[in-house]
Design an enzyme around this catalytic site. Structure first.
Site, short mmCIF file in Angstrom:
data_model
loop_
_atom_site.label_atom_id
_atom_site.label_comp_id
_atom_site.label_asym_id
_atom_site.label_seq_id
_atom_site.Cartn_x
_atom_site.Cartn_y
_atom_site.Cartn_z
N VAL B 137 1.00 -1.10 -0.01
CA VAL B 137 -0.19 -0.28 0.20
C VAL B 137 1.26 1.53 -0.27
O VAL B 137 0.18 2.53 -0.58
CB VAL B 137 -0.68 -0.31 1.33
CG1 VAL B 137 -0.10 0.62 2.90
CG2 VAL B 137 -2.63 0.94 1.29
N GLU B 138 2.26 1.08 0.46
CA GLU B 138 3.20 2.21 0.29
C GLU B 138 3.78 1.77 -1.10
O GLU B 138 3.17 2.59 -1.95
CB GLU B 138 3.87 2.21 1.52
CG GLU B 138 3.41 2.28 2.80
CD GLU B 138 3.36 2.72 3.97
OE1 GLU B 138 4.39 3.45 4.12
OE2 GLU B 138 3.17 1.91 4.73
#
Lengths: 353, 353
Positions: B137-138
């Site tokens: 998600v990063e």
């Protein structure tokens, strides 16, 4: 050192089957007729005086992600000053992770371009600066929301007042663009090997680089890629002689045609400025070519109908590497802090009005 | 100036119904027992000697978007050194415009935290630095791909060799994290008004700020928010006395429970470090509260069962504003240029292995 030979003064298009041989001073003389060095001083802008206050404000705005609707993307996101003034992506990523339509041009030396964007739809950098801020696929913001954002921070208001002392309302979208343009005027890269050569130090280029320079002029590259920026001055069809494949020249992007709606401007694009070209892969408006050597070969074939030998392509590529200048030192700005009236980040695409 | 009064040395939790009154020197003495100033020199790291070579390499890595799979996101994207060392978003935006689960903590003074992340799942900053690089998600990258990227650029290889001179293979993911940690050790903000006070200049705080400091200690805030960073040292349930609403404390994020799988660590989070808190809105792990004053009121009620008057909340908020220190000057790094072996940007989420 190459021995003296025939000076090929013509810039017309033809294929070379052997290396051009030049007297050094003739090569320099022809180069000086065709190109200009990057100046060492910040250029003046006739309608936007460049002051220290404006530069500092512009630097803050250039790095401030709150110019974008999401609060995530700044000018520097796609025009990264730690890289080549671009993002080294095929085409840029904008609001909502949308993929932009064209490769981001470098901001370095952009002040010397006659027109901005791949299709020249902006007259200058202050007009250019307003584009990505509003483009739905880039920052997805509005002038009113940008002004609201900037006005919400007293430090910005004070800085606008000092940067634009006698000029109506302190903060405006137009003044934002002017401050960014003033900062961008400082983003120039003098002192490349080629600049040293143009300035008279002929030993700054080695034999291969000089051969590449000669080929660059004699093959016809410099017909479109001349001046200070070796490009950025005019518009030309991509594929004068032979259209490259759809992978490199996608059919749906008709270039300047979208601006002028003139049939003969289909697939017409600005000749890319070639300063610092070794730093700004991938190449072309589609960003589909990662190797500079390959880009040189494609250009020679599609624009000039020239079949260059591998050695000739290598020589031109070596010359293009001499266009890498000294990038400016950049102090990362400490930005004003948001206040309770600063518009909150909006991550979703705004509804159509 | 307040007249001398009773020193409330206890840090236990109770509600104040009136302003505490202190002798100046007693207030300073109690504050010195509870807090420590930010040092002016870069702290030493016991297992990662901080050298100039390592700092410079770490600065480059901190700003290099090619650490991410997309080539778009750098450490600085979410930990923006021009802002408060964070991104001023509720929760961060990562690869593919995914919304992260928690508010990005500031990198400023993070070196003084006992544990990193909201749930303390990293022991130190070099362990922390490996997390976002790999989180889907990063940055959505892998250690192998990061190493391949860094090894593809000769300048990086040379810089790793100089930063880690006697230590096996030049480039590794672990060394990347160590270099970033060394750079982050320089990201400290001394000389806040509160630091000047702790260092003995009692006039650095005005009466309201001193009242806020006294309340901060006596109401019990400093039980969790003590030490150099006024927090960042331990884990506490969010809602000791009364759970805030699901808007602020979403039911699905159980905090440290996800790390320890211990039932009594449900909704346990690290006490946020409060240095530069005025720069790092929005607040809490959910990032749902934008006003510092509101955050103070929520904390007092949920953690301490304290009903503070408006004046008291104002005083504590005024004190918290004295925690804003001098942010470090940051020279934006000129990054090595990608080569033909540098992995190309990948904008899509990788397939699960």
């Amino acid at each position: 050192m190459k021995k003296a030979g025939i000076l090929l003064a013509s810039l017309s298009v033809f294929a070379l089957t052997h290396s051009a041989a030049y007297a050094e001073s003739d090569l320099l003389s022809e180069a000086r007729d065709t190109f200009k060095p990057i100046p060492h001083a910040v250029p003046s802008l006739p309608d936007n005086p460049v002051t220290q206050e404006k530069i500092e404000l512009g630097r803050m705005l250039f790095f401030d992600p709150r110019i974008s609707r999401s609060g995530l993307l700044s000018c520097n996101t796609c025009h990264n000053l730690g890289m080549g003034g671009d993002d080294n992506l095929e085409t840029s990523i904008g609001h909502g992770w949308q993929k932009g339509p064209r490769n981001a041009p470098t901001v370095l030396n952009a002040i010397f371009n006659t027109a901005q964007f791949w299709d020249g739809r902006a007259a200058d950098l202050k007009a250019q600066a307003k584009g990505p801020v509003q483009a739905g696929v880039e920052m997805a913001n509005t002038p009113a929301r940008v002004e609201e954002t900037l006005k919400s921070m007293p430090e910005y208001v004070g800085r606008f007042e000092r940067a634009f002392p006698d000029n109506g309302e302190a903060v405006s979208f137009d003044k934002m663009a002017r401050a960014i343009e003033a900062y961008e005027a400082t983003l120039i890269t003098p002192a490349s090997k080629f600049d040293l050569f143009l300035e008279g130090n002929e030993a700054a280029l080695n034999d291969q680089e000089k051969e590449g320079l000669a080929l660059f002029m004699d093959t016809g590259c410099s017909s479109c890629h001349g001046g200070v920026n070796l490009g950025g001055e005019g518009y030309y069809p991509f594929g004068v002689v032979e259209k490259p494949g759809a992978e490199i020249l996608p059919a749906e992007d008709k270039g300047r045609f979208a601006v002028t709606k003139t049939a003969d401007e289909e697939y017409v694009f600005r000749a890319a400025p070639l300063r610092n070209i070794a730093l700004t892969a991938p190449y072309f408006h589609s960003g589909k070519v990662w190797e500079l050597k390959q880009a040189v070969g494609i250009m020679a074939a599609s624009q000039l109908g020239a079949e260059l030998s591998n050695d000739q392509v290598e020589a031109i590529t070596a010359f293009l590497h001499t266009l890498t200048g000294e990038r400016p030192d950049v102090e990362y700005p400490i930005l004003p802090i948001s206040t309770s009236t600063t518009p909150k980040p909006e991550l979703m695409q705004p509804m159509k009005q």
